[in-house]
Write a protein that holds these residues in place. Sequence first.
Motif, PDB file in Angstrom:
ATOM      1  N   ARG A 190       0.852  -1.118   0.010  1.00 34.11           N
ATOM      2  CA  ARG A 190       0.055   0.061  -0.031  1.00 34.11           C
ATOM      3  C   ARG A 190       0.896   1.331  -0.063  1.00 34.11           C
ATOM      4  O   ARG A 190       0.512   2.057  -0.835  1.00 34.11           O
ATOM      5  CB  ARG A 190      -0.943  -0.114   1.272  1.00 34.11           C
ATOM      6  CG  ARG A 190      -2.150   0.947   0.965  1.00 34.11           C
ATOM      7  CD  ARG A 190      -3.197   0.503   2.106  1.00 34.11           C
ATOM      8  NE  ARG A 190      -2.750   1.467   3.224  1.00 34.11           N
ATOM      9  CZ  ARG A 190      -3.365   1.275   4.387  1.00 34.11           C
ATOM     10  NH1 ARG A 190      -4.399   0.523   4.542  1.00 34.11           N
ATOM     11  NH2 ARG A 190      -3.044   2.006   5.256  1.00 34.11           N
ATOM     12  N   GLU A 194      -0.149   3.245  -3.307  1.00 35.40           N
ATOM     13  CA  GLU A 194      -1.196   4.114  -2.962  1.00 35.40           C
ATOM     14  C   GLU A 194      -0.931   5.434  -3.384  1.00 35.40           C
ATOM     15  O   GLU A 194      -0.331   6.037  -2.781  1.00 35.40           O
ATOM     16  CB  GLU A 194      -1.805   3.824  -1.740  1.00 35.40           C
ATOM     17  CG  GLU A 194      -2.721   4.758  -1.292  1.00 35.40           C
ATOM     18  CD  GLU A 194      -4.164   4.299  -1.993  1.00 35.40           C
ATOM     19  OE1 GLU A 194      -4.617   3.266  -1.822  1.00 35.40           O
ATOM     20  OE2 GLU A 194      -4.400   5.078  -2.677  1.00 35.40           O
ATOM     21  N   ASP A 201      -0.783   5.888   6.557  1.00 34.44           N
ATOM     22  CA  ASP A 201       0.242   4.713   6.015  1.00 34.44           C
ATOM     23  C   ASP A 201       1.271   4.570   7.074  1.00 34.44           C
ATOM     24  O   ASP A 201       1.993   5.555   7.316  1.00 34.44           O
ATOM     25  CB  ASP A 201       0.687   5.466   4.750  1.00 34.44           C
ATOM     26  CG  ASP A 201       1.625   4.453   4.021  1.00 34.44           C
ATOM     27  OD1 ASP A 201       2.523   4.124   4.686  1.00 34.44           O
ATOM     28  OD2 ASP A 201       1.168   4.497   2.835  1.00 34.44           O
TER      29      ASP A 201
END
Length: 211
Positions: A190, A194, A201
């Motif tokens: 991710r 992302e 995060d």
Amino acid sequence: MMWTMTNIKAYSLLVLYFNTAAGSVNVESDTSKANEYLIEKWEKLYTSNDFNHDGVLSMDDIKLFEKFYKDLDYLSDEHLTEIEKRMDRIWRSIMLNNTKEITKVDFTEMMKERYEADKSIFIEMIRDYISGWCETMDLNNDSFISKEEFLTDMFASQHNDTAKDDEMFLAFNPVNGRIPVEEIINYFIRFATEKNESTSDIFETAMDTGA
Ligand SMILES: [Ca+2]
Ligand SMILES: [Ca+2]
């Protein structure tokens, strides 16, 4: 020939068919661009992997990492050889793009090219990177990362601030003091792929705070 309603309908259906077909091809080979947020995260990845802090990524950084594991003095020669082989491969092919050293600008440009060329290949590359990393970190090979294993890896990566390392470990919400390897892999994918800035995060936060 006069265009009748039936002809127009058939034509519209044909256009719709081709648009849908083209659309599905686009989904399979998504070539959308990287955005500024994603590029910034790759820059952070570069900086946090410059283990010897000389401003450039080279094999010297990973050799410093490997030396830490060697100096621990409790891993077998066989295990150390495995770590060295794995990390050298990841470093050379993924981080250095098979060159001796790479600047930050060249690194982010390389990541951008790889990302925009093919998302699924890019994700597999990131998975390969973080999986290899986790295999090294998971010293007892139980598919979980204990706090001890985590801290060992952070120290090997020259991130020696124990309070910050502790905070990062807790951010993964360990269960019974351990984080499943699969979870770290998913969080890292991710982080590296992302584009939406609004999702929190763990890796980005840790890199921002200097863990
Ligand atoms: Ca360096
Ligand atoms: Ca373990």
